[in-house]
Design a protein around this motif. Structure first.
Motif, PDB file in Angstrom:
ATOM      1  N   LEU A 118       0.668  -1.036   0.278  1.00 48.25           N
ATOM      2  CA  LEU A 118      -0.163  -0.295  -0.049  1.00 48.25           C
ATOM      3  C   LEU A 118       0.999   0.991  -0.057  1.00 48.25           C
ATOM      4  CD1 LEU A 118      -2.108  -1.397   3.206  1.00 48.25           C
ATOM      5  CD2 LEU A 118      -2.998  -0.306   0.785  1.00 48.25           C
ATOM      6  N   ILE A 119       0.601   2.684  -1.170  1.00 52.71           N
ATOM      7  CA  ILE A 119       1.804   3.098  -0.766  1.00 52.71           C
ATOM      8  C   ILE A 119       0.546   4.642  -1.094  1.00 52.71           C
ATOM      9  CG2 ILE A 119       3.494   4.639  -2.493  1.00 52.71           C
ATOM     10  CD1 ILE A 119       3.842   1.506  -3.254  1.00 52.71           C
ATOM     11  N   CYS A 120       1.620   5.330  -0.264  1.00 55.37           N
ATOM     12  CA  CYS A 120       0.815   6.621  -0.067  1.00 55.37           C
ATOM     13  C   CYS A 120       1.405   7.726  -0.908  1.00 55.37           C
ATOM     14  CB  CYS A 120       0.578   7.193   1.455  1.00 55.37           C
ATOM     15  SG  CYS A 120      -0.181   9.025   1.700  1.00 55.37           S
ATOM     16  N   ILE A 153       2.741   0.968   3.045  1.00 54.57           N
ATOM     17  CA  ILE A 153       2.730  -0.088   4.130  1.00 54.57           C
ATOM     18  C   ILE A 153       2.787  -1.659   3.408  1.00 54.57           C
ATOM     19  CG2 ILE A 153       0.991  -0.942   5.595  1.00 54.57           C
ATOM     20  CD1 ILE A 153      -0.512   1.654   5.116  1.00 54.57           C
ATOM     21  N   GLU A 154       3.539  -3.062   4.362  1.00 58.48           N
ATOM     22  CA  GLU A 154       2.910  -4.324   3.572  1.00 58.48           C
ATOM     23  C   GLU A 154       1.908  -5.134   3.835  1.00 58.48           C
ATOM     24  OE1 GLU A 154       7.334  -5.439   4.640  1.00 58.48           O
ATOM     25  OE2 GLU A 154       8.215  -4.302   2.632  1.00 58.48           O
ATOM     26  N   PHE A 155       1.591  -5.410   2.854  1.00 56.57           N
ATOM     27  CA  PHE A 155       0.614  -6.505   3.123  1.00 56.57           C
ATOM     28  C   PHE A 155       0.625  -8.441   2.860  1.00 56.57           C
ATOM     29  CE2 PHE A 155      -2.094  -7.239  -0.336  1.00 56.57           C
ATOM     30  CZ  PHE A 155      -1.418  -5.710  -1.069  1.00 56.57           C
ATOM     31  N   ASN A 173      -1.909 -11.711   1.469  1.00 58.79           N
ATOM     32  CA  ASN A 173      -3.329 -12.463   0.855  1.00 58.79           C
ATOM     33  C   ASN A 173      -2.604 -12.941   0.867  1.00 58.79           C
ATOM     34  OD1 ASN A 173      -5.880 -12.504   0.560  1.00 58.79           O
ATOM     35  ND2 ASN A 173      -6.397 -10.749   1.574  1.00 58.79           N
ATOM     36  N   ILE A 181      -5.621 -13.362  -2.490  1.00 59.03           N
ATOM     37  CA  ILE A 181      -5.639 -12.899  -3.625  1.00 59.03           C
ATOM     38  C   ILE A 181      -4.530 -13.969  -4.943  1.00 59.03           C
ATOM     39  CG2 ILE A 181      -4.239 -10.546  -5.089  1.00 59.03           C
ATOM     40  CD1 ILE A 181      -5.498  -8.537  -2.321  1.00 59.03           C
ATOM     41  N   ALA A 230       3.315  -7.524  -9.909  1.00 59.02           N
ATOM     42  CA  ALA A 230       3.347  -6.137  -8.778  1.00 59.02           C
ATOM     43  C   ALA A 230       1.946  -6.302  -8.358  1.00 59.02           C
ATOM     44  CB  ALA A 230       3.977  -5.577  -9.686  1.00 59.02           C
ATOM     45  N   LEU A 231       1.356  -6.202  -7.091  1.00 59.25           N
ATOM     46  CA  LEU A 231       0.202  -5.996  -6.671  1.00 59.25           C
ATOM     47  C   LEU A 231       0.638  -4.324  -5.970  1.00 59.25           C
ATOM     48  CD1 LEU A 231      -2.798  -5.097  -6.632  1.00 59.25           C
ATOM     49  CD2 LEU A 231      -2.406  -7.243  -4.943  1.00 59.25           C
ATOM     50  N   GLU A 232       0.203  -3.221  -6.406  1.00 62.33           N
ATOM     51  CA  GLU A 232       0.263  -1.771  -5.534  1.00 62.33           C
ATOM     52  C   GLU A 232      -1.478  -1.427  -5.283  1.00 62.33           C
ATOM     53  OE1 GLU A 232       3.374  -0.922  -7.622  1.00 62.33           O
ATOM     54  OE2 GLU A 232       3.847  -3.245  -7.144  1.00 62.33           O
ATOM     55  N   LEU A 233      -1.894  -0.825  -3.859  1.00 60.67           N
ATOM     56  CA  LEU A 233      -2.444   0.392  -3.742  1.00 60.67           C
ATOM     57  C   LEU A 233      -2.011   1.774  -4.032  1.00 60.67           C
ATOM     58  CD1 LEU A 233      -4.906  -2.187  -2.119  1.00 60.67           C
ATOM     59  CD2 LEU A 233      -4.589  -2.507  -4.604  1.00 60.67           C
ATOM     60  N   TYR A 234      -2.656   2.284  -4.374  1.00 55.27           N
ATOM     61  CA  TYR A 234      -2.185   3.471  -4.022  1.00 55.27           C
ATOM     62  C   TYR A 234      -3.033   4.636  -3.126  1.00 55.27           C
ATOM     63  CZ  TYR A 234       1.863   2.071  -7.653  1.00 55.27           C
ATOM     64  OH  TYR A 234       2.747   2.098  -8.090  1.00 55.27           O
ATOM     65  N   GLY A 235      -2.559   5.645  -2.750  1.00 49.58           N
ATOM     66  CA  GLY A 235      -4.134   5.597  -2.043  1.00 49.58           C
ATOM     67  C   GLY A 235      -3.547   7.405  -1.014  1.00 49.58           C
ATOM     68  N   CYS A 266      -2.880   7.422   3.065  1.00 50.28           N
ATOM     69  CA  CYS A 266      -3.148   6.973   4.329  1.00 50.28           C
ATOM     70  C   CYS A 266      -3.605   6.940   5.728  1.00 50.28           C
ATOM     71  CB  CYS A 266      -1.395   6.717   5.027  1.00 50.28           C
ATOM     72  SG  CYS A 266      -0.566   7.766   5.891  1.00 50.28           S
TER      73      CYS A 266
END
Ligand SMILES: [Mn+2]
Ligand SMILES: [Mn+2]
Ligand SMILES: [Zn+2]
Ligand SMILES: [Zn+2]
Lengths: 153, 153
Positions: free
Chosen positions: A101-103, A110-112, A114, A117, A136-141, A143
């Motif tokens: 997860l990348i702010c 943040i690492e996760f 799952n 998935i 590669a799986l990155e969620l941008y948004g 925090c």
DNA sequence: ATGAAAATGAAAGTCAAAGTCAAAAATAAG
DNA sequence: CTTATTTTTGACTTTGACTTTCATTTTCAT
């Protein structure tokens, strides 16, 4: 300049690789490796260089650059190509794979993990007869902290 | 040079954007937009430039470059930052979001949708109080054809 | 048709990443 | 320990994918 290594365990894979390939270990390289593995973050080359420079101003950008590639080659680091236009490097935990997860505001990462998935990814790949080597799986948004800041203003 | 547009429907959003922003439509720009939207692929700037050059050798790299950014601004194209070190652009289908399988050997790109994965992504984000704005999911590996080729050799 | 405004193209500028090579450091040999 | 060989280093250059600049060309509202 004689480097005191913080944690010899982390360097094991490097020394194995070094012996196999007939490398020599300079004190500068040792310092960079030790620092990188112990900090355990997602460094861009530039960032790592500047932090190290504050402690040891005799280490050049070239050496930091080459050491990160070396660590990648011996499996102790991994390149992260996030959507920033530059490469970051993170230590490969002996542990396991994770995604991020990348702010977009403050850069926090943040690492996760799952496994659900991952399972679904493999399922999709199979459907197309595709052999997955990496993903590669990155969620941008934003925090939590940056969301709060935004609401205040 | 007078361009015959293949499909006026696809250009609708562009003309709306154009009017709002007081743009002028050159024949070169029109040709690039029409070609890009009808081909419906994942072009790097260089690739699109070279293909277009074969048809109309009076169009410069600058214009292709600027047209792709323009399309991105008006929502008709989307940047794809795959792990290749360069940006690709794909038309935004009126339809819906999708992710990608990417062959490391031949470059083939397969699109897929999986709402289960998307749901799990949101679930993960929620767990960390993270607000997701966009995401990237790419599976890298070998397509069916390239796997066969590899087995033969 | 005309002229203000926008678009174009050739060239130059950026910037991260990768390569070059003489000098310095590490280590093997004596 | 001293020397010899090999590897590493650092300053510098080069590459490549964009990105900007500006003089010239094209568009289009009047
Ligand atoms: Mn990580
Ligand atoms: Mn696509
Ligand atoms: Zn943040
Ligand atoms: Zn393939």
């Amino acid at each position: 300049m004689k480097v005191k290594v913080k944690n010899k365990m982390l360097l094991k894979d490097y020394f194995t690789y070094k012996s196999k390939r007939g490398l020599k270990t300079s004190q500068k390289r040792l310092f960079i490796i030790d620092y990188f593995l112990n900090e355990d973050r997602h460094f861009s080359i530039e960032e790592l260089y500047h932090e190290i420079r504050k402690i040891n101003s005799q280490i050049s950008f070239s050496t930091v650059y080459r050491t990160l590639r070396l660590l990648t080659d011996c499996g102790l680091a991994q390149e992260c190509c996030f959507a920033e236009g530059m490469v970051r490097y993170e230590p490969v935990h002996k542990a396991r794979h994770h995604d991020h997860l990348i702010c977009r505001k403050c850069g926090r990462i943040i690492e996760f993990e799952n496994s659900e998935i991952e399972k679904l990814q493999n399922h999709v790949a199979k459907k197309f007869g595709f052999l997955v080597v990496s993903h590669a799986l990155e969620l941008y948004g934003l925090c939590t902290m940056c969301q709060k800041k935004q609401r205040r203003s």
